[in-house]
Design a protein around this motif. Structure first.
Motif, short mmCIF file in Angstrom:
data_model
loop_
_atom_site.label_atom_id
_atom_site.label_comp_id
_atom_site.label_asym_id
_atom_site.label_seq_id
_atom_site.Cartn_x
_atom_site.Cartn_y
_atom_site.Cartn_z
N GLU A 124 -10.16 3.71 -6.90
CA GLU A 124 -8.81 4.26 -6.85
C GLU A 124 -7.83 3.19 -7.33
N GLU B 275 -4.69 2.93 -7.40
CA GLU B 275 -3.51 2.66 -6.58
C GLU B 275 -3.86 1.98 -5.26
N ILE C 269 -2.86 2.64 0.47
CA ILE C 269 -1.93 2.95 -0.61
C ILE C 269 -0.52 2.74 -0.07
N THR D 88 -3.08 9.61 6.68
CA THR D 88 -1.97 9.66 5.73
C THR D 88 -0.68 9.91 6.50
N GLU E 168 -0.82 15.28 -1.14
CA GLU E 168 -0.94 14.62 -2.44
C GLU E 168 -2.37 14.19 -2.76
N LEU F 64 -4.14 11.94 -1.11
CA LEU F 64 -4.34 10.50 -0.91
C LEU F 64 -5.60 10.23 -0.09
N ARG G 130 -8.68 10.59 -2.28
CA ARG G 130 -8.83 9.46 -3.21
C ARG G 130 -9.34 8.20 -2.50
#
Length: 241
Positions: free
Chosen positions: A106, A108, A145, A172, A179, A181, A184
Motif C-alpha cells: 500500500e 500510502e 495511513i 479506521t 474509503e 482504508l 488496503r
C-alpha cells in the motif's frame, strides 16, 4: 462440514492454540511462564496460553502468575472454571485463514513505531478493534495511513505461531470510513506476511457480521469457531499439593 456450515476441525493444528504455539515458537522471547502456563507481558498483550485440558495445578499456576483477584483472558477456553474463579466475560469468535488474498503493498501506508504509540492508543480508544497496549507494537509490523499528519487508519501483526501471523488492530477513524482504508491495510500487512513465507490469519467476534463479510470478500476462509472468555482469579491463592 457441520450442520451449521462450519468446517469441522478434527486433527490437531498449530492454530488450535495459537498463543501457545507463538509463545513456544517465534514469540518465545516474550513468554512469562509458570509451570505449563504461558503469557505475554501484561503491557504487550492480554493473550495467554493454557495447556489443553488444564489440571488443578495449571489453574493454581495461572492464579499465581496473574495475582490474587486479577482478571485474566481465556482465549479458546470453553470449559468450566474451578471453584473460586469467576467468569467475567464470554463471547463466541471465529478464526479465518488466507485462502486467496490479493495481497499487495500500500503506497500510502507508513510503518508505525514506538513514537506513534500515543496516537495509536487514541485511535484504538475511539474505534475499539480490540486490545492494544503500550508495547503491543513490538509484536510485529504495524502499518498506518495519515492524513494532514493525523493517524486515521491502521492494521498490524499480533500472534505469531510457526508459519503463521495474525492480522490484528484493524481500525479506521469514523470520519474516514467508506474509503477502503481497512481493506488496503489488511492486504498490505498480508503482503508482508507472505513475503516472509508465512500465512495470514485473524480472529473476530462471531457477531461481527460486517467484518466477517469483508474478510470473506477479501479471500479469507473460515477455519473454525472459537471462544473468547475472561475470568477473575481467587482473592486467596491456595497451593495445590
Amino acid at each position: 462440514m457441520s450442520e451449521l456450515g462450519i468446517p469441522r476441525v478434527d486433527e490437531p493444528h498449530v492454530l488450535d492454540n495459537p498463543a501457545l504455539a507463538a509463545l513456544t515458537g517465534p514469540h518465545a522471547h516474550f513468554a512469562e511462564r509458570r509451570g505449563r502456563v504461558l503469557r505475554y507481558p501484561v503491557d504487550v498483550s492480554p493473550w495467554l496460553a493454557l495447556p489443553e485440558d488444564p489440571t488443578p495445578d495449571d489453574w493454581a499456576d495461572l492464579a499465581a502468575l496473574a495475582g490474587p483477584g486479577a482478571e485474566v483472558p481465556l482465549p479458546g477456553f470453553r470449559g468450566e472454571v474451578p471453584e473460586g474463579w469467576e467468569v467475567t466475560f464470554r463471547m463466541e469468535g471465529v478464526q479465518f485463514v488466507d485462502d486467496g488474498l490479493a495481497a499487495a503493498p500500500e503506497p500510502e501506508a507508513i510503518r508505525l513505531g514506538p513514537a506513534d504509540v500515543p496516537e495509536i492508543l487514541d485511535l484504538i480508544a475511539r474505534t475499539r478493534p480490540g486490545p492494544f497496549l503500550p508495547r503491543t507494537i513490538e509484536l510485529g509490523t504495524y502499518l498506518g495511513i495519515r492524513r494532514d499528519g493525523a493517524l486515521i487508519a491502521m492494521a498490524g501483526e499480533r500472534l505469531h505461531p510457526p508459519g503463521w501471523t495474525e492480522i490484528s488492530a484493524v481500525c479506521t477513524d469514523p470520519a474516514f470510513r467508506g474509503e477502503g482504508l481497512a481493506t488496503r491495510l489488511i492486504l498490505a500487512v498480508a503482503h508482508g506476511i507472505r513475503e516472509r513465507g508465512e500465512t495470514p490469519f485473524l480472529h473476530t467476534s462471531a457477531q461481527n457480521t460486517n467484518a466477517i463479510r469483508l474478510y470473506e470478500t477479501l479471500g479469507f476462509r473460515l477455519r473454525r469457531t472459537t471462544a473468547f472468555a475472561a475470568a477473575r482469579a481467587p482473592q486467596r491463592l491456595v497451593a495445590v499439593s
